[in-house]
Motif scaffolding. Sequence first.
Motif, PDB file in Angstrom:
ATOM      1  N   ALA A 265     -53.448  50.613  52.617  1.00 55.37           N
ATOM      2  CA  ALA A 265     -53.651  49.249  53.120  1.00 55.37           C
ATOM      3  C   ALA A 265     -52.479  48.886  54.021  1.00 55.37           C
ATOM      4  O   ALA A 265     -51.345  49.342  53.809  1.00 55.37           O
ATOM      5  N   ARG A 266     -52.754  48.074  55.043  1.00 50.69           N
ATOM      6  CA  ARG A 266     -51.684  47.593  55.929  1.00 50.69           C
ATOM      7  C   ARG A 266     -51.421  46.129  55.630  1.00 50.69           C
ATOM      8  O   ARG A 266     -52.333  45.304  55.658  1.00 50.69           O
ATOM      9  N   ASP A 267     -50.181  45.811  55.317  1.00 50.35           N
ATOM     10  CA  ASP A 267     -49.794  44.428  55.027  1.00 50.35           C
ATOM     11  C   ASP A 267     -49.758  43.657  56.345  1.00 50.35           C
ATOM     12  O   ASP A 267     -48.949  43.970  57.223  1.00 50.35           O
TER      13      ASP A 267
ATOM     14  N   ILE B  69     -47.684  50.058  56.235  1.00 51.38           N
ATOM     15  CA  ILE B  69     -48.825  50.664  55.548  1.00 51.38           C
ATOM     16  C   ILE B  69     -48.358  51.237  54.215  1.00 51.38           C
ATOM     17  O   ILE B  69     -47.353  51.959  54.160  1.00 51.38           O
ATOM     18  N   LYS B  70     -49.090  50.899  53.160  1.00 49.98           N
ATOM     19  CA  LYS B  70     -48.740  51.384  51.827  1.00 49.98           C
ATOM     20  C   LYS B  70     -49.860  52.274  51.303  1.00 49.98           C
ATOM     21  O   LYS B  70     -51.037  51.965  51.441  1.00 49.98           O
TER      22      LYS B  70
ATOM     23  N   GLU C 240     -44.468  53.508  51.117  1.00 46.75           N
ATOM     24  CA  GLU C 240     -44.657  52.480  52.143  1.00 46.75           C
ATOM     25  C   GLU C 240     -44.012  52.953  53.433  1.00 46.75           C
ATOM     26  O   GLU C 240     -42.907  53.497  53.420  1.00 46.75           O
TER      27      GLU C 240
ATOM     28  N   ASP D  75     -55.422  50.523  62.058  1.00 44.73           N
ATOM     29  CA  ASP D  75     -56.525  50.152  61.175  1.00 44.73           C
ATOM     30  C   ASP D  75     -57.462  51.343  60.986  1.00 44.73           C
ATOM     31  O   ASP D  75     -58.009  51.556  59.895  1.00 44.73           O
TER      32      ASP D  75
ATOM     33  N   ASN E 181     -58.632  56.130  53.478  1.00 43.28           N
ATOM     34  CA  ASN E 181     -59.462  55.657  52.362  1.00 43.28           C
ATOM     35  C   ASN E 181     -60.780  56.421  52.272  1.00 43.28           C
ATOM     36  O   ASN E 181     -61.271  56.722  51.179  1.00 43.28           O
TER      37      ASN E 181
ATOM     38  N   THR F  83     -54.697  53.350  42.796  1.00 49.85           N
ATOM     39  CA  THR F  83     -55.534  52.177  42.522  1.00 49.85           C
ATOM     40  C   THR F  83     -55.756  51.993  41.026  1.00 49.85           C
ATOM     41  O   THR F  83     -56.179  50.936  40.581  1.00 49.85           O
TER      42      THR F  83
ATOM     43  N   GLN G  65     -55.447  54.764  47.552  1.00 56.89           N
ATOM     44  CA  GLN G  65     -55.911  53.828  48.570  1.00 56.89           C
ATOM     45  C   GLN G  65     -54.763  53.471  49.508  1.00 56.89           C
ATOM     46  O   GLN G  65     -53.596  53.421  49.109  1.00 56.89           O
TER      47      GLN G  65
ATOM     48  N   VAL H 124     -55.891  53.689  58.387  1.00 59.46           N
ATOM     49  CA  VAL H 124     -56.119  53.207  57.019  1.00 59.46           C
ATOM     50  C   VAL H 124     -57.543  53.531  56.576  1.00 59.46           C
ATOM     51  O   VAL H 124     -57.778  54.022  55.461  1.00 59.46           O
ATOM     52  N   THR H 125     -58.503  53.288  57.472  1.00 60.70           N
ATOM     53  CA  THR H 125     -59.905  53.575  57.158  1.00 60.70           C
ATOM     54  C   THR H 125     -60.116  55.064  56.903  1.00 60.70           C
ATOM     55  O   THR H 125     -60.820  55.464  55.958  1.00 60.70           O
TER      56      THR H 125
END
Length: 700
Positions: A364-366, A372-373, A294, A343, A350, A377, A362, A346-347
């Motif tokens: 993702a941003r909380d 960002i973690k 994270e 964003d 992934n 998956t 994977q 992150v995209t």
Amino acid sequence: MSTRGIYGLSGSGIDVDSMVRVGMMSKQKQYDKMYKEQTKNQWRKDAYADLYADLTKFNNATMSNYKMSTTTSPMNTSSSKSTVATASANADAAVMTHTVNVTDLASNAYLLSHDHVKRANTSTSASKSLYLKDMLFDQTTQASLQAAMSAPGFDRNQALVKFEVADGQDETAHKRQISFSYEDIFGSNETLNDLASRFNSAGVNIRASYDTANDTFSLYQKSGGDGNKILLSIAQDGSAESANGKRLIQNLDLAQSEQTTDASGNLTSTLSAPIAFAAHAGTHEIGGDETSYESGVSVAGTDALSSIFTPAGGMDHSASFVIKHGTKSATVSLADVTTDDYDSLVTAINAAAAAVPGMDLQAARDPMTGRIKIGNTNPSNTDNVSFDVSSSLQTNAAANGRSLLNAMKFVSDKKLTADTTGVDAAGKSATAVIDGKTYKSDTGKILVAGVSYTLQSKGSTSIAVSQDTDKLVENVKKFVEDYNKMIDKLNGMYTEKQYSDYQPLTKQQEAAMTKDQVAKWNEKAKSGLFYHDQNVGKIISSMREAIYTPVDSVEGKYNTMMSLGISSETNQGHLKLDEDKLKKAIAADPNAVRQVFSNLGEVKNADGTTSTNYKNEGAVNRISDALYANLKTMKKYAGNSSKIDDASQLGDLMKSLQTKMTNFQKLLDGFEKSLYKKYDAMEVAIQRLGVSMNYITGGR
């Protein structure tokens, strides 16, 4: 009024000017009434502007001071050995004694010529030469290069010398190229002073200078700590200009000066042997110990990636790095870190992972934390994650990839760095063991649990923290004085006597009086401008209510100003302080003053938002909030200056009255002209009558 016509020829003996003035009197009274009203409005607007300025200063400067923990909970610190470390404490510091053991002091990277600058030109005349050409080339080579420059079509502006300077390798570091052309070296005859200027204007955190008297060159990193460096390197491109850059750096004969402590604990310095020009291996991979990571920083999804690091110089703002997941790896590429946002990152992660078969990874941003973690998956997949940028890659994409990953702080104990070939000198971070835990600092200052330590030398000391009761009592006394000064001023305005018989003077009335008489008259006329003024009354009420209302967020009996010894001395809200009662409250509850004065009063609503609860708020914050609201009302009514064109209610009223007065003045001028015209006609009629009478009587 100006006289019109020719009077007296008829022998009427009429005082026309006086008759016109009498005729104008009722109209003039109407105009004078408007003039006096406008003058009164201007006085009121000026007074409001002064009050607005006073209240703003009182709120922004005076009251803000009493919101600060240094004012409402001042702390004392004392060191058993101030030569080792000193400290200061804020309101969050615990009243206790801390142990401090300083093992290293912070220092800056500092390079200077070990002996003196070396020169490739060994002729006697060049032994003290400042010219870079003599540092770089012997006489034969100089002659050969100058001959080549004379050839037709030779580009004299092409690089002859180039190298790179950097102030570190982390995400905030700057790296720049320094180069000299053939024209610089042989045409302009640039010198060691010009070399120092190139360093100083390069945009790196390094200062250079040449000492003519001692023939030494020095480089100083402005920031301390082991992460802040002086890096001088050349590109591994096999070019002549890079080889010349290496020769220039080597001939500076640079050695590192380091601060040390002798056996007696005294601070001293040592100078190393000349630093060899050598290869330095970078770090290409970090992580690999966990199945997920994270980020250590919080970011908004729409923030540009470069918002947390310094991009590499030049036009190329791309970034690239590799994520490894067990034996699988995916390359993440970004087009422009100055426009791509988190964003997009992150995209991109992934998409890169999805393109690798069997890569269960994977990102993702909380949205709540902004972190960002990156992780598995597939719960059954126990492969570890790591981040990689080849240390041998010198491209902007690689540099930005390293900086981005370092700045994201997925892994905090190690950073990605690049390979370098050249001179590498680092500062030193201060190290201290405080209450059994080790801390590092680039500046020699360390903040732990509300205590800011300043490290002075190696050794051990103890730091005692206690509340400064005398200072706190003095601060509360000053609050009472400041509050009384403002509340007394407001009460004075609110109750100031009005003198209804003293109205603003017209210009004609002022002309008939002496300057001293006008001043004394206006003093009476301006008295009571704020008598029972609604806005002033609201401010007084809100200030008094803030003082007398208990602070519900404070537990225990010390939750009011009265419990701290602050009570009303008059029925107009003037305060008095019982110092003994205050000291007793502080002894019983050291946090009482801070809480009653400056508790925020924030409460969490059902929808997750926060708002301010008046009853939970400290008295000073209540006063500040009330003043802010009342100042907005005052500004809407009267503005905050003497100007009438400010969209305030009073300003609009004055503009309207100004227009009315201008139109009325035109009416007065027309009415005056009509009166003179009538008297002109009367005089002509009388004159004609006189002529007729003379004709009839034969002049008898």
